[in-house]
Design a protein around this motif. Structure first.
Motif, PDB file in Angstrom:
ATOM      1  N   THR A  16       0.790  -1.426  -0.008  1.00  0.00           N
ATOM      2  CA  THR A  16      -0.013  -0.041   0.113  1.00  0.00           C
ATOM      3  C   THR A  16       0.799   1.255  -0.128  1.00  0.00           C
ATOM      4  O   THR A  16       0.470   2.180  -0.733  1.00  0.00           O
ATOM      5  CB  THR A  16      -0.991  -0.024   1.152  1.00  0.00           C
ATOM      6  OG1 THR A  16      -0.087  -0.409   2.530  1.00  0.00           O
ATOM      7  CG2 THR A  16      -1.989  -0.757   0.942  1.00  0.00           C
ATOM      8  N   PHE A  18       0.288   4.279  -2.857  1.00  0.00           N
ATOM      9  CA  PHE A  18       0.120   5.461  -2.475  1.00  0.00           C
ATOM     10  C   PHE A  18       1.589   6.349  -3.026  1.00  0.00           C
ATOM     11  O   PHE A  18       1.068   7.581  -3.557  1.00  0.00           O
ATOM     12  CB  PHE A  18       0.118   5.805  -1.058  1.00  0.00           C
ATOM     13  CG  PHE A  18      -1.132   5.098  -0.307  1.00  0.00           C
ATOM     14  CD1 PHE A  18      -2.481   5.143  -1.043  1.00  0.00           C
ATOM     15  CD2 PHE A  18      -1.117   4.605   0.880  1.00  0.00           C
ATOM     16  CE1 PHE A  18      -3.581   4.843  -0.427  1.00  0.00           C
ATOM     17  CE2 PHE A  18      -2.321   3.993   1.575  1.00  0.00           C
ATOM     18  CZ  PHE A  18      -3.468   4.202   0.586  1.00  0.00           C
ATOM     19  N   ARG A  19       2.731   6.108  -2.693  1.00  0.00           N
ATOM     20  CA  ARG A  19       3.801   6.951  -3.222  1.00  0.00           C
ATOM     21  C   ARG A  19       3.655   7.084  -4.803  1.00  0.00           C
ATOM     22  O   ARG A  19       3.912   7.940  -5.271  1.00  0.00           O
ATOM     23  CB  ARG A  19       4.852   6.402  -2.821  1.00  0.00           C
ATOM     24  CG  ARG A  19       5.379   6.750  -1.258  1.00  0.00           C
ATOM     25  CD  ARG A  19       7.093   6.191  -0.978  1.00  0.00           C
ATOM     26  NE  ARG A  19       7.058   4.738  -1.174  1.00  0.00           N
ATOM     27  CZ  ARG A  19       6.608   4.234   0.316  1.00  0.00           C
ATOM     28  NH1 ARG A  19       6.131   4.537   1.101  1.00  0.00           N
ATOM     29  NH2 ARG A  19       6.729   2.838   0.049  1.00  0.00           N
ATOM     30  N   ILE A  65      -1.149  13.448   4.362  1.00  0.00           N
ATOM     31  CA  ILE A  65      -1.484  12.216   5.355  1.00  0.00           C
ATOM     32  C   ILE A  65       0.006  11.626   5.523  1.00  0.00           C
ATOM     33  O   ILE A  65       0.563  11.234   6.762  1.00  0.00           O
ATOM     34  CB  ILE A  65      -2.529  11.600   4.970  1.00  0.00           C
ATOM     35  CG1 ILE A  65      -3.885  12.236   5.014  1.00  0.00           C
ATOM     36  CG2 ILE A  65      -2.668  10.405   6.028  1.00  0.00           C
ATOM     37  CD1 ILE A  65      -4.856  11.374   4.544  1.00  0.00           C
ATOM     38  N   GLY A  70       3.255  11.102   8.248  1.00  0.00           N
ATOM     39  CA  GLY A  70       3.257   9.759   9.023  1.00  0.00           C
ATOM     40  C   GLY A  70       1.910   9.094   9.341  1.00  0.00           C
ATOM     41  O   GLY A  70       2.177   8.177  10.316  1.00  0.00           O
ATOM     42  N   SER A  71       0.765   9.881   9.156  1.00  0.00           N
ATOM     43  CA  SER A  71      -0.432   9.445   9.624  1.00  0.00           C
ATOM     44  C   SER A  71      -0.972   8.348   8.816  1.00  0.00           C
ATOM     45  O   SER A  71      -0.518   8.071   7.848  1.00  0.00           O
ATOM     46  CB  SER A  71      -1.378  10.530   9.919  1.00  0.00           C
ATOM     47  OG  SER A  71      -0.663  11.475  10.578  1.00  0.00           O
ATOM     48  N   LEU A  72      -2.049   7.764   9.083  1.00  0.00           N
ATOM     49  CA  LEU A  72      -2.721   6.724   8.223  1.00  0.00           C
ATOM     50  C   LEU A  72      -3.814   7.152   7.350  1.00  0.00           C
ATOM     51  O   LEU A  72      -4.529   8.156   7.949  1.00  0.00           O
ATOM     52  CB  LEU A  72      -3.490   5.411   9.336  1.00  0.00           C
ATOM     53  CG  LEU A  72      -2.508   4.504   9.892  1.00  0.00           C
ATOM     54  CD1 LEU A  72      -3.427   3.490  10.335  1.00  0.00           C
ATOM     55  CD2 LEU A  72      -1.286   3.810   9.217  1.00  0.00           C
ATOM     56  N   VAL A  73      -3.637   6.821   6.274  1.00  0.00           N
ATOM     57  CA  VAL A  73      -4.781   7.181   5.192  1.00  0.00           C
ATOM     58  C   VAL A  73      -6.110   6.485   5.922  1.00  0.00           C
ATOM     59  O   VAL A  73      -5.901   5.499   6.614  1.00  0.00           O
ATOM     60  CB  VAL A  73      -4.388   6.483   3.874  1.00  0.00           C
ATOM     61  CG1 VAL A  73      -5.481   6.592   2.894  1.00  0.00           C
ATOM     62  CG2 VAL A  73      -3.094   7.093   3.412  1.00  0.00           C
ATOM     63  N   TYR A 107      -0.411  -3.870   4.622  1.00  0.00           N
ATOM     64  CA  TYR A 107      -2.123  -3.674   4.977  1.00  0.00           C
ATOM     65  C   TYR A 107      -2.459  -5.148   5.136  1.00  0.00           C
ATOM     66  O   TYR A 107      -1.976  -5.961   4.526  1.00  0.00           O
ATOM     67  CB  TYR A 107      -2.502  -3.290   3.508  1.00  0.00           C
ATOM     68  CG  TYR A 107      -4.361  -3.378   3.446  1.00  0.00           C
ATOM     69  CD1 TYR A 107      -4.886  -2.364   3.839  1.00  0.00           C
ATOM     70  CD2 TYR A 107      -5.016  -4.610   3.145  1.00  0.00           C
ATOM     71  CE1 TYR A 107      -6.304  -2.439   4.190  1.00  0.00           C
ATOM     72  CE2 TYR A 107      -6.251  -4.777   3.360  1.00  0.00           C
ATOM     73  CZ  TYR A 107      -7.039  -3.539   3.629  1.00  0.00           C
ATOM     74  OH  TYR A 107      -8.323  -3.917   3.741  1.00  0.00           O
ATOM     75  N   ARG A 163      18.349   5.237   6.034  1.00  0.00           N
ATOM     76  CA  ARG A 163      17.620   5.194   4.945  1.00  0.00           C
ATOM     77  C   ARG A 163      17.020   6.553   4.639  1.00  0.00           C
ATOM     78  O   ARG A 163      17.199   7.232   3.368  1.00  0.00           O
ATOM     79  CB  ARG A 163      15.985   4.435   5.135  1.00  0.00           C
ATOM     80  CG  ARG A 163      15.438   4.228   3.877  1.00  0.00           C
ATOM     81  CD  ARG A 163      14.200   3.434   3.784  1.00  0.00           C
ATOM     82  NE  ARG A 163      13.133   4.076   4.416  1.00  0.00           N
ATOM     83  CZ  ARG A 163      11.973   3.409   4.752  1.00  0.00           C
ATOM     84  NH1 ARG A 163      12.005   2.245   4.869  1.00  0.00           N
ATOM     85  NH2 ARG A 163      10.992   4.221   5.301  1.00  0.00           N
ATOM     86  N   ARG A 213      13.199  10.041   1.650  1.00  0.00           N
ATOM     87  CA  ARG A 213      11.667  10.033   1.603  1.00  0.00           C
ATOM     88  C   ARG A 213      11.013  10.950   2.324  1.00  0.00           C
ATOM     89  O   ARG A 213      11.397  11.519   3.561  1.00  0.00           O
ATOM     90  CB  ARG A 213      11.305   8.315   2.135  1.00  0.00           C
ATOM     91  CG  ARG A 213      10.454   7.652   1.104  1.00  0.00           C
ATOM     92  CD  ARG A 213      10.271   6.375   1.642  1.00  0.00           C
ATOM     93  NE  ARG A 213       9.262   6.349   2.777  1.00  0.00           N
ATOM     94  CZ  ARG A 213       8.818   5.242   3.177  1.00  0.00           C
ATOM     95  NH1 ARG A 213       9.403   3.884   2.643  1.00  0.00           N
ATOM     96  NH2 ARG A 213       7.684   5.212   4.054  1.00  0.00           N
TER      97      ARG A 213
HETATM   98  P1  ADP Z   1       6.431   2.373   6.383  1.00  0.00           P
HETATM   99  O1  ADP Z   1       5.981   0.997   7.103  1.00  0.00           O
HETATM  100  O2  ADP Z   1       7.911   2.806   6.564  1.00  0.00           O
HETATM  101  O3  ADP Z   1       5.635   3.275   7.371  1.00  0.00           O
HETATM  102  P2  ADP Z   1       4.964   2.165   4.104  1.00  0.00           P
HETATM  103  O4  ADP Z   1       5.386   2.358   2.718  1.00  0.00           O
HETATM  104  O5  ADP Z   1       4.226   0.806   4.554  1.00  0.00           O
HETATM  105  O6  ADP Z   1       6.174   2.857   5.226  1.00  0.00           O
HETATM  106  O7  ADP Z   1       3.670   3.108   4.182  1.00  0.00           O
HETATM  107  C1  ADP Z   1       3.989   4.590   4.043  1.00  0.00           C
HETATM  108  C2  ADP Z   1       2.771   5.374   4.248  1.00  0.00           C
HETATM  109  O8  ADP Z   1       1.472   4.994   3.590  1.00  0.00           O
HETATM  110  C3  ADP Z   1       2.085   5.190   5.771  1.00  0.00           C
HETATM  111  O9  ADP Z   1       2.768   6.109   6.680  1.00  0.00           O
HETATM  112  C4  ADP Z   1       0.577   5.522   5.704  1.00  0.00           C
HETATM  113  O10 ADP Z   1       0.441   6.850   5.707  1.00  0.00           O
HETATM  114  C5  ADP Z   1       0.299   5.240   4.080  1.00  0.00           C
HETATM  115  N1  ADP Z   1      -0.268   3.844   4.323  1.00  0.00           N
HETATM  116  C6  ADP Z   1       0.331   2.486   3.898  1.00  0.00           C
HETATM  117  N2  ADP Z   1      -0.388   1.540   4.094  1.00  0.00           N
HETATM  118  C7  ADP Z   1      -1.386   1.951   4.824  1.00  0.00           C
HETATM  119  C8  ADP Z   1      -2.457   1.382   5.535  1.00  0.00           C
HETATM  120  N3  ADP Z   1      -2.604   0.146   5.261  1.00  0.00           N
HETATM  121  N4  ADP Z   1      -3.411   2.189   6.090  1.00  0.00           N
HETATM  122  C9  ADP Z   1      -3.382   3.385   6.093  1.00  0.00           C
HETATM  123  N5  ADP Z   1      -2.390   4.212   5.384  1.00  0.00           N
HETATM  124  C10 ADP Z   1      -1.280   3.295   4.980  1.00  0.00           C
END
Ligand code: ADP
Length: 196
Positions: free
Chosen positions: A33, A37-38, A54, A58-61, A88, A129, A135
């Motif tokens: 995920t 998103f990236r 978001i 560093g917050s959750l989508v 996810y 990193r 990043r």
């Molecule tokens: P990391 O594990 O280093 O935090 P990820 O690449 O897994 O990096 O995720 C980067 C960002 O993408 C998360 O901080 C969040 O904002 C979003 N994200 C990724 N997966 C999810 C998820 N399952 N639910 C909500 N947000 C997510």
């Protein structure tokens, strides 16, 4: 052979790297995920615009949005026989969304790979990193937020999967190849064999 897998670990645990290796060996697509998103942020899509701030914080989508993105991806033909999820589900609400989706397809996860890495180790890898890749969410503040969310919201999903007996705890410290070998051995012990 088909396998439906999830890899879980704190930020800096190396789950991205290991996930790709498992995906290649088992011949299944890796659905990350964070990568999805990236890529959307980089391409400036509507989804990307929605999630950029978001992610940078560093917050959750939001769960509904994330689960919809994953459902779309898993509905593609290449995921019919198996997949490896990275990032996810990330909280218990997302576990329930995934359960519902998989039940609708008469499928279930075969194994959950839990990479175990001490906090100091994952912090120092993340700092390295940040210096190398730059990043946008590898700032000190966003890293702290992500680690805190991991402890509070993501680690508890392992308890849910433990009650189903599908969690393999893997020591995530050591040489990359050794860690890969540990993961492969755990999967094979469940009768999940790589494609070649
Ligand atoms: P990391 O594990 O280093 O935090 P990820 O690449 O897994 O990096 O995720 C980067 C960002 O993408 C998360 O901080 C969040 O904002 C979003 N994200 C990724 N997966 C999810 C998820 N399952 N639910 C909500 N947000 C997510």
């Amino acid at each position: 052979m088909s396998a439906r897998l999830l890899i879980v670990g704190p930020q800096g645990s190396g789950k991205g790297t290991q996930g790709v290796r498992v995906g290649e060996a088992w011949g299944i697509p890796v659905v990350s995920t964070g990568d999805v998103f990236r890529a959307n942020v980089a391409e400036g899509t509507e989804l990307g615009l929605q999630v950029k701030s978001i992610i940078d914080a560093g917050s959750l989508v939001p769960d509904e949005l994330t689960s919809a993105v994953v459902r779309d991806r898993l509905a593609q033909a290449d995921a019919a026989e198996g997949f490896l999820l990275d990032g996810y589900p990330r909280n218990v609400a997302q576990v329930m969304h995934l359960d519902e989706f998989l039940e609708g397809r008469d499928e279930q996860l075969d194994a959950v790979i839990a990479l175990v890495v001490p906090r100091e180790e994952s912090l120092s890898r993340l700092t390295a990193r940040a210096a190398e890749q730059g990043r946008a969410d590898d700032t000190e503040e966003a890293i702290a937020t992500r680690l805190e969310i991991y402890e509070r919201e993501t680690a508890p999903i392992l308890d849910v999967y433990r009650t189903r007996g599908i969690v393999d705890e893997i020591d995530g410290v050591g040489a990359l190849d050794d860690i890969t070998a540990r993961i492969f051995a755990a999967l094979e012990a469940r009768g999940l064999r790589p494609a070649q």
